[in-house]
Write a protein that holds these residues in place. Structure first.
Motif, short mmCIF file in Angstrom:
data_model
loop_
_atom_site.label_atom_id
_atom_site.label_comp_id
_atom_site.label_asym_id
_atom_site.label_seq_id
_atom_site.Cartn_x
_atom_site.Cartn_y
_atom_site.Cartn_z
N ALA A 324 0.84 -0.73 -0.22
CA ALA A 324 0.14 0.01 -0.16
C ALA A 324 0.98 1.01 0.17
O ALA A 324 0.89 1.83 -0.83
N ARG A 325 1.84 1.10 0.83
CA ARG A 325 2.60 2.25 0.71
C ARG A 325 3.13 2.51 -0.20
O ARG A 325 3.59 3.96 -1.04
N LEU A 329 -0.14 4.77 -1.00
CA LEU A 329 -1.59 4.50 -0.55
C LEU A 329 -1.33 5.54 0.56
O LEU A 329 -0.50 5.43 1.26
N ASP A 330 -2.40 6.24 1.69
CA ASP A 330 -2.28 6.58 2.76
C ASP A 330 -2.65 5.56 3.46
O ASP A 330 -4.25 5.22 3.88
N ILE A 331 -1.99 4.64 4.83
CA ILE A 331 -2.35 3.60 5.81
C ILE A 331 -2.45 4.00 7.00
O ILE A 331 -2.32 3.31 8.01
N THR A 340 -5.37 -3.33 8.19
CA THR A 340 -4.86 -2.04 7.79
C THR A 340 -5.87 -1.24 6.83
O THR A 340 -6.95 -1.69 6.90
N VAL A 342 -7.19 2.07 4.46
CA VAL A 342 -6.53 2.78 3.97
C VAL A 342 -7.69 4.04 3.92
O VAL A 342 -8.56 4.56 2.79
N THR A 350 -14.63 7.42 -0.01
CA THR A 350 -14.66 6.17 0.66
C THR A 350 -16.26 4.86 -0.22
O THR A 350 -15.71 3.97 -0.33
N ARG A 378 -12.10 5.56 5.40
CA ARG A 378 -11.25 4.87 5.09
C ARG A 378 -12.28 3.72 4.96
O ARG A 378 -13.55 3.38 5.22
N LEU A 396 -5.12 -4.62 -3.92
CA LEU A 396 -4.16 -3.15 -3.95
C LEU A 396 -3.94 -2.32 -5.50
O LEU A 396 -4.45 -1.12 -5.52
N VAL A 399 -7.39 -0.52 -5.76
CA VAL A 399 -7.80 0.10 -5.24
C VAL A 399 -6.96 1.60 -6.50
O VAL A 399 -7.46 2.78 -6.62
#
Length: 406
Positions: A324-325, A329-331, A340, A342, A350, A378, A396, A399
């Motif tokens: 994700a990072r 993406l903002d986790i 976790t 997003v 959302t 989120r 992922l 997303v």
């Protein structure tokens, strides 16, 4: 109605909560969203789930160790149902006590190196009942600002003073206690081993140091930590390398890694004796169904016997967080274990992402205020030991692709 009497609206439709619900029902369709709540799942939820006849890749269920439907768990459930029936048909304090209750309590107490444990038929009622039973108007409950609702409800029942400190900000906790500890008879500090919305946790060593210095109790919520963090899944104490006996109260739920339902508390004998005699959620409630207790007991046995499940879950969580990072993406502050988020910020983004992901074959659930603070809406991903890296990467990638289209 007598002459001159004031007429009162006794309809439930007049309640403000119902008007808010109607507003939500109008806004969603106007924006092109289907209602995400109370969706009907047509099969056992595991790595996949079935909704509206479609099989979807599932990241919305907290079957962390992939034990829901495990043959040994099903067999234990069936054997207990054959022996005890589907209900114990009474509160445990009267005629509802069964051996499997005591066996599960003992197994959980051994996990936390505690004197004893107690089972509650509701996870929410576990925390609320603990607090209502041990605190009163001259006491203080101070908790992490992101604590679960059950703690807030417990404080209302106890009629104690309640204060929150900023999320995982133990300087804030310490400052408040420095100024106010002398005003209260007893102080209970509450935090979570793994926060269910953010996937992070506290500095347990410092929490214990603070509670000892200020002569307080510390209660830790292990609902999402048990089976998920620590080398063998024993939770935040194992993760931190801390003696669990230094925490006064351990509580959690059976509905996550232990694939049952209800809650538990572990601690010293005096605490458990008080709760078994006075806690409303235990004394005034039917006992946990024996098949549920037997299923969770077997799940706990498998967790202890097969630590590789915990290792695979943790590897999957780390893979999701890193992926994700890497995709931008903002986790947030997630530790990258079983849960976790997003973080998208707005409700509309959302809901749109969750709906688009479902159409894409990936099921996650949108979380908005008041479940999380305003501006931090989120989609929340639960990882399982049964997911594989290809499924995680596919989710992922979906997303990123769908966000790019927004």
């Amino acid at each position: 109605m007598r002459p001159g009497a004031v007429q009162h609206d006794t309809s439930f439709e007049s309640l403000p909560a119902y008007q808010e619900i109607l507003m939500d029902r109008r806004i969603g369709p106007a924006l092109g969203f289907t209602n995400p709540y109370y969706r009907l799942h047509e099969a056992r939820a595991g790595v996949t789930t079935t909704i509206d006849g479609r099989e979807l890749l599932n990241f919305a269920s907290y079957d962390y160790l992939a034990l829901n439907g495990h043959p040994e768990v099903i067999a234990a459930h069936r054997e207990a149902a054959d022996r005890y029936g589907t209900s114990v048909s009474a509160s445990r304090i009267t005629a509802g006590e069964r051996l499997v209750h005591r066996d599960l309590e003992a197994a959980l107490a051994e996990l936390y190196q505690a004197d004893d444990g107690a089972l509650f038929v509701s996870g929410h009622a576990t925390a609320a009942s603990i607090i209502e039973t041990i605190l009163g108007p001259k006491d203080l409950l101070i908790h992490d600002s992101l604590i679960h609702n059950c703690v807030v409800v417990g404080a209302k029942g106890a009629r104690c003073q309640r204060k929150s400190f900023r999320h995982n900000d133990l300087d804030d906790l310490e400052s408040y206690l420095t100024l106010t500890r002398h005003l209260f008879d007893r102080v209970l500090i509450v935090s979570e081993g793994l926060f269910s919305m953010d996937g992070d946790g506290p500095d347990l060593f410092r929490l214990v140091e603070i509670k000892e210095r200020f002569q307080a109790w510390l209660m830790m919520d292990e609902a999402h930590a048990l089976g998920v963090i620590g080398a063998t899944g024993k939770g935040i104490a194992e993760h931190a390398g801390l003696d669990p006996q230094r925490v006064d109260i351990w509580f959690g739920t059976l509905s996550k890694a232990l694939v049952g339902c209800g809650g538990y508390v572990c601690g010293c004998q005096a605490l458990i004796d008080i709760l078994k005699a006075r806690a409303p959620g235990l004394v005034y409630s039917v006992g946990m169904p024996a098949p549920v207790a037997a299923a969770s007991l077997k799940a706990l046995e498998i967790m202890r016997r097969e630590p590789q499940r915990v290792a695979v879950l943790q590897a999957n969580g780390a893979h999701f967080a890193a992926g994700a990072r890497a995709r931008g993406l903002d986790i947030g502050t997630s530790w990258g274990f079983g849960v976790t988020p997003v973080i998208l910020g707005t409700d509309i983004r959302t809901f749109r992402l969750a709906q688009d992901l479902e159409q894409h074959g990936v099921y996650v659930f949108p979380v908005i205020a008041p479940g999380v603070p305003q501006g931090s809406s989120r989609v929340r991903f639960f990882l399982s030991a049964a997911h594989d890296t290809a499924q995680i990467d596919a989710a992922l990638d979906a997303v990123v692709t769908l966000l790019d289209r927004q």
